[in-house]
Design an enzyme around this catalytic site. Sequence first.
Site, short mmCIF file in Angstrom:
data_model
loop_
_atom_site.label_atom_id
_atom_site.label_comp_id
_atom_site.label_asym_id
_atom_site.label_seq_id
_atom_site.Cartn_x
_atom_site.Cartn_y
_atom_site.Cartn_z
N SER A 77 0.82 -1.22 0.00
CA SER A 77 0.00 0.00 0.00
C SER A 77 0.85 1.27 0.00
CB SER A 77 -0.91 0.01 1.23
OG SER A 77 -1.57 1.25 1.31
N SER A 79 -0.57 4.05 0.89
CA SER A 79 -1.29 4.97 1.79
C SER A 79 -0.40 5.56 2.89
CB SER A 79 -2.51 4.28 2.40
OG SER A 79 -3.47 4.08 1.39
N THR A 104 -8.87 -1.81 3.07
CA THR A 104 -8.73 -2.28 1.70
C THR A 104 -8.99 -3.78 1.63
OG1 THR A 104 -7.32 -2.15 -0.27
CG2 THR A 104 -6.18 -2.48 1.82
N LYS A 158 -13.46 -4.67 3.11
CA LYS A 158 -14.38 -3.53 2.99
C LYS A 158 -15.82 -3.87 3.40
CE LYS A 158 -11.68 -0.99 -0.43
NZ LYS A 158 -11.66 -0.26 -1.70
N ASP A 213 -14.27 5.84 -1.83
CA ASP A 213 -13.91 5.38 -3.17
C ASP A 213 -14.83 6.02 -4.22
OD1 ASP A 213 -11.80 3.67 -2.45
OD2 ASP A 213 -13.15 1.98 -2.09
N GLY A 224 -16.41 -6.54 -9.30
CA GLY A 224 -16.00 -6.79 -7.92
C GLY A 224 -16.29 -5.59 -7.04
N GLY A 225 -15.57 -5.52 -5.91
CA GLY A 225 -15.83 -4.48 -4.91
C GLY A 225 -15.61 -3.07 -5.44
N THR A 247 -16.92 -12.85 -15.75
CA THR A 247 -18.02 -13.73 -15.33
C THR A 247 -19.31 -12.94 -15.54
OG1 THR A 247 -16.51 -14.59 -13.67
CG2 THR A 247 -18.84 -15.17 -13.42
N TYR A 282 -2.85 0.35 -10.21
CA TYR A 282 -1.69 1.24 -10.34
C TYR A 282 -0.39 0.48 -10.16
CZ TYR A 282 -2.02 1.71 -5.17
OH TYR A 282 -2.09 1.49 -3.83
P1 NAP Z 1 -12.24 -7.78 -6.65
O1 NAP Z 1 -13.46 -7.48 -5.86
O2 NAP Z 1 -11.41 -8.97 -6.29
O3 NAP Z 1 -12.70 -7.92 -8.20
C1 NAP Z 1 -11.80 -8.36 -9.19
C2 NAP Z 1 -12.37 -8.12 -10.58
O4 NAP Z 1 -11.33 -8.40 -11.54
C3 NAP Z 1 -13.55 -9.04 -10.93
O5 NAP Z 1 -14.45 -8.35 -11.77
C4 NAP Z 1 -12.85 -10.17 -11.71
O6 NAP Z 1 -13.69 -10.82 -12.64
C5 NAP Z 1 -11.81 -9.37 -12.47
N1 NAP Z 1 -10.66 -10.17 -12.90
C6 NAP Z 1 -9.69 -10.70 -12.10
N2 NAP Z 1 -8.78 -11.36 -12.86
C7 NAP Z 1 -9.20 -11.25 -14.15
C8 NAP Z 1 -8.69 -11.71 -15.40
N3 NAP Z 1 -7.55 -12.41 -15.49
N4 NAP Z 1 -9.37 -11.40 -16.54
C9 NAP Z 1 -10.51 -10.66 -16.49
N5 NAP Z 1 -11.04 -10.19 -15.32
C10 NAP Z 1 -10.39 -10.48 -14.18
O7 NAP Z 1 -11.22 -6.55 -6.66
P2 NAP Z 1 -11.53 -4.98 -6.52
O8 NAP Z 1 -11.55 -4.60 -5.09
O9 NAP Z 1 -12.71 -4.66 -7.36
O10 NAP Z 1 -10.20 -4.34 -7.15
C11 NAP Z 1 -9.93 -4.45 -8.55
C12 NAP Z 1 -8.60 -3.74 -8.85
O11 NAP Z 1 -8.72 -2.35 -8.57
C13 NAP Z 1 -7.43 -4.23 -7.99
O12 NAP Z 1 -6.30 -4.38 -8.82
C14 NAP Z 1 -7.18 -3.13 -6.99
O13 NAP Z 1 -5.81 -3.03 -6.66
C15 NAP Z 1 -7.65 -1.90 -7.77
N6 NAP Z 1 -8.13 -0.84 -6.88
C16 NAP Z 1 -7.49 0.36 -6.88
C17 NAP Z 1 -7.94 1.39 -6.08
C18 NAP Z 1 -7.22 2.72 -6.11
O14 NAP Z 1 -7.33 3.47 -5.14
N7 NAP Z 1 -6.52 3.02 -7.17
C19 NAP Z 1 -9.06 1.22 -5.25
C20 NAP Z 1 -9.71 -0.02 -5.27
C21 NAP Z 1 -9.23 -1.04 -6.08
P3 NAP Z 1 -14.52 -12.16 -12.21
O15 NAP Z 1 -15.79 -11.68 -11.57
O16 NAP Z 1 -14.77 -12.83 -13.53
O17 NAP Z 1 -13.65 -12.95 -11.29
#
Ligand code: NAP
Length: 269
Positions: A15, A17, A57, A61, A98, A120-121, A143, A205
Amino acid sequence: MTARYGVLGWPVAHSRSPVMMHAAGLSRYQLLPVPPERFAETVRALAGAGFRGANVTIPHKEAALALADEATDAARAIGAANTLELAADGAIRASNTDAPGLLAAIEGRPRATAVVLGAGGSARAVIWALRSVGADVAIWNRTSDRARQLADELEARAVTEIPANADLLVNCTAVGLSDPSTTFSSLPLRPDDLRGYATVVDLVYRPQGTPLIHAAQRHGAAIVDGLEILVQQGALSFRTWTGREAPIAAMRRAVRPSSTDGSDRHADR
Ligand code: NAP
């Protein structure tokens, strides 16, 4: 005594942060690595140890929202909290920065139509934010059932083919994080498709940038990267805890090497 703050995650070593919040003036902000089975007891002990706030994170969450005594309407609608206020008497209040962080990062840009990749989240917060400002949101997810479920819940549209044009394309998948070379084989997109979007936002990132952001720049789209999203949500958490405006420029300088630029439009902010 100086108030303590931290970021709860598992794992959380990566992180940015702490460095960002130190730059903002929260000198006692630290990593709080906590496994899911110890999350609730750890959070309840924080106020007694002098903590007045925490970011939350992956993967905590939803649990953060569930254990809070009080939560904002937005956090409840999104179903997740990334910011906790920890009162000295032990009361816990949850909110979600967020969603408004995403809106702050795209402020002033066209956003009537959006394509969100992922279900996802983080996609939940992004879709909720975009729907709250009236955007038409198409959701694509690997999915497809998850995209349909989210679309029903948040009044968006699930799609199985990514629309070729929109004001915004927002990547909320984890694609690009662990192996950037697989970005364009994991998503049904070619680099030159990115010219169809006015702005490309990548929540993922990396210090050296992501393939999606690099391709968007090459093909003439405006960009907002994940570090800018991180800074904006962090600035709102800072304001929640302190009641003061955050020093955003100092936070940006802290999280990114000076040679990279995560938004084509923030020099004046
Ligand atoms: P999450 O709840 O685990 O969701 C993951 C998502 O990615 C799902 O839609 C999943 O699809 C998809 N996915 C994973 N591997 C994949 C692949 N190989 N091909 C296609 N789709 C794939 O995670 P999240 O919390 O939403 O976070 C997602 C990303 O955003 C992370 O990398 C996180 O680091 C980043 N993020 C950044 C910030 C920021 O402040 N910049 C804030 C939050 C999150 P399925 O449903 O098909 O499994």
